[in-house]
Design a protein around this motif. Structure first.
Motif, mmCIF file in Angstrom:
data_model
loop_
_atom_site.group_PDB
_atom_site.id
_atom_site.type_symbol
_atom_site.label_atom_id
_atom_site.label_comp_id
_atom_site.label_asym_id
_atom_site.label_seq_id
_atom_site.Cartn_x
_atom_site.Cartn_y
_atom_site.Cartn_z
ATOM 1 N N ALA A 101 0.859 -1.188 0.000
ATOM 2 C CA ALA A 101 0.000 0.000 0.000
ATOM 3 C C ALA A 101 0.893 1.235 0.000
ATOM 4 N N ALA A 102 0.801 2.017 -1.072
ATOM 5 C CA ALA A 102 1.635 3.218 -1.176
ATOM 6 C C ALA A 102 1.002 4.404 -0.469
ATOM 7 N N GLN A 103 -0.332 4.412 -0.411
ATOM 8 C CA GLN A 103 -1.032 5.542 0.206
ATOM 9 C C GLN A 103 -2.424 5.081 0.617
ATOM 10 N N ASP A 104 -2.941 5.642 1.698
ATOM 11 C CA ASP A 104 -4.325 5.364 2.097
ATOM 12 C C ASP A 104 -4.960 6.630 2.640
ATOM 13 N N ARG A 105 -6.257 6.764 2.410
ATOM 14 C CA ARG A 105 -7.007 7.946 2.848
ATOM 15 C C ARG A 105 -8.425 7.537 3.217
ATOM 16 N N LEU A 106 -9.019 8.277 4.123
ATOM 17 C CA LEU A 106 -10.437 8.139 4.441
ATOM 18 C C LEU A 106 -11.174 9.349 3.891
ATOM 19 N N THR A 107 -12.236 9.097 3.144
ATOM 20 C CA THR A 107 -13.020 10.192 2.564
ATOM 21 C C THR A 107 -14.502 9.881 2.728
ATOM 22 N N LEU A 108 -15.310 10.846 2.360
ATOM 23 C CA LEU A 108 -16.746 10.595 2.228
ATOM 24 C C LEU A 108 -16.996 10.019 0.841
ATOM 25 N N THR A 109 -18.257 9.803 0.509
ATOM 26 C CA THR A 109 -18.580 9.217 -0.793
ATOM 27 C C THR A 109 -18.031 10.071 -1.922
ATOM 28 N N GLN A 110 -18.183 11.383 -1.805
ATOM 29 C CA GLN A 110 -17.607 12.308 -2.762
ATOM 30 C C GLN A 110 -16.179 12.616 -2.327
ATOM 31 N N ASP A 111 -15.223 12.172 -3.105
ATOM 32 C CA ASP A 111 -13.817 12.344 -2.747
ATOM 33 C C ASP A 111 -13.353 13.743 -3.141
ATOM 34 N N ASP A 112 -13.011 14.529 -2.115
ATOM 35 C CA ASP A 112 -12.507 15.884 -2.390
ATOM 36 C C ASP A 112 -10.991 15.955 -2.228
ATOM 37 N N GLY A 113 -10.338 14.780 -2.103
ATOM 38 C CA GLY A 113 -8.893 14.746 -1.981
ATOM 39 C C GLY A 113 -8.385 14.813 -0.551
ATOM 40 N N SER A 114 -9.308 14.947 0.418
ATOM 41 C CA SER A 114 -8.898 15.079 1.810
ATOM 42 C C SER A 114 -8.662 13.709 2.443
ATOM 43 N N ASN A 115 -8.165 13.731 3.673
ATOM 44 C CA ASN A 115 -7.969 12.506 4.451
ATOM 45 C C ASN A 115 -8.608 12.725 5.815
ATOM 46 N N LEU A 116 -9.808 12.182 6.000
ATOM 47 C CA LEU A 116 -10.578 12.438 7.209
ATOM 48 C C LEU A 116 -10.010 11.688 8.405
ATOM 49 N N THR A 117 -10.061 12.333 9.540
ATOM 50 C CA THR A 117 -9.730 11.668 10.805
ATOM 51 C C THR A 117 -10.941 11.653 11.736
ATOM 52 N N VAL A 118 -11.919 12.493 11.428
ATOM 53 C CA VAL A 118 -13.142 12.569 12.222
ATOM 54 C C VAL A 118 -14.329 12.551 11.277
ATOM 55 N N VAL A 119 -15.345 11.727 11.606
ATOM 56 C CA VAL A 119 -16.536 11.613 10.771
ATOM 57 C C VAL A 119 -17.759 11.805 11.654
ATOM 58 N N ASN A 120 -18.678 12.641 11.201
ATOM 59 C CA ASN A 120 -19.931 12.865 11.922
ATOM 60 C C ASN A 120 -20.973 11.882 11.412
ATOM 61 N N ARG A 121 -21.425 10.995 12.275
ATOM 62 C CA ARG A 121 -22.359 9.943 11.855
ATOM 63 C C ARG A 121 -23.735 10.479 11.487
ATOM 64 N N GLN A 122 -24.058 11.664 11.972
ATOM 65 C CA GLN A 122 -25.351 12.240 11.653
ATOM 66 C C GLN A 122 -25.341 12.913 10.281
ATOM 67 N N GLN A 123 -24.168 13.386 9.858
ATOM 68 C CA GLN A 123 -24.082 14.139 8.615
ATOM 69 C C GLN A 123 -23.497 13.332 7.451
ATOM 70 N N SER A 124 -22.843 12.227 7.758
ATOM 71 C CA SER A 124 -22.157 11.451 6.718
ATOM 72 C C SER A 124 -22.789 10.065 6.599
ATOM 73 N N PRO A 125 -23.439 9.768 5.493
ATOM 74 C CA PRO A 125 -24.085 8.458 5.337
ATOM 75 C C PRO A 125 -23.104 7.313 5.082
ATOM 76 N N GLU A 126 -21.863 7.671 4.725
ATOM 77 C CA GLU A 126 -20.925 6.614 4.353
ATOM 78 C C GLU A 126 -19.491 7.136 4.455
#
Length: 207
Positions: A101-126
């Motif tokens: 694995a050269a790189q890994d990121r967490l994003t929402l369904t729409q990938d804006d290029g960011s790498n999330l560390t915190v996700v709001n379960r009420q606002q993010s369906p996935e």
């Protein structure tokens, strides 16, 4: 009428025929058989029986030789096939062991290029775990999986899938997990596997 040829006499005839011909023969002429009988001091009126019995023995010997040859060829083919399959398996295993694995990121369904560390379960369906693989085997498909583990250590979600045929050594892939009000808050872990081998993992907070 002279009595028939004994087995011992038949063996003598066969040995003499083989000595004379120096190679396997499927048929014998009457003159050749009469000559053999004369050399062995056997009655000439046994020629017809001798021809039949000698040809039968030669045919049987030829059949057995051919059968042994067929078994040898079949055995060689089987061994070659096993060797080829084993070699192919080893090559594939070697290719799989090189994938990283050269790189890994967490994003929402729409990938804006960011790498999330915190996700709001009420606002993010996935939430989507995106991994870029290096040294991916071109021409092959990879069997991948992801485990999504909640703060209590329970694997809540598992993704298992096979990639499309890989066309480049650098290959992007991803797995998903739905979120909702029932999703446990706290620190989650997602881990991607190639077969049984861990490739990469990440942690994130669910609020």
């Amino acid at each position: 009428m002279t009595s028939g040829i004994t087995n011992a006499q038949l063996q003598q005839i066969i040995e003499e025929v083989e000595r004379m011909k120096k190679e396997e023969q499927s048929t014998l002429s009457r003159e050749e058989v009469k000559q053999v009988l004369e050399e062995l001091n056997l009655p000439a009126d046994l020629v017809d029986e001798a021809i039949v019995r000698v040809n039968q023995r030669l045919d049987q010997d030829s059949y057995e030789k051919n059968l042994r040859r067929i078994y040898w060829i079949a055995g060689t083919i089987v061994l070659a096939t096993i060797a080829a399959v084993f070699f192919g398996f080893q090559q594939r295993q070697a290719k799989m062991s090189q994938v990283t694995a050269a790189q890994d990121r967490l994003t929402l369904t729409q990938d804006d290029g960011s790498n999330l560390t915190v996700v709001n379960r009420q606002q993010s369906p996935e939430v989507v775990y995106r991994v870029t693989l290096a040294q991916a085997p071109v021409g092959d498909r990879l069997t991948l999986s992801c485990n999504w583990t909640d703060p209590t250590g329970v694997i809540v979600k598992q993704n298992r899938y096979e990639t499309k045929q890989i066309t480049t050594p650098v290959w992007n892939t991803y797995c998903r997990m739905p979120l909702g009000s029932g999703t446990t808050a706290g620190t989650w872990t997602v881990e991607m596997f190639l077969g049984d081998r861990p490739l990469e993992s990440a942690q994130f907070q669910v609020q």
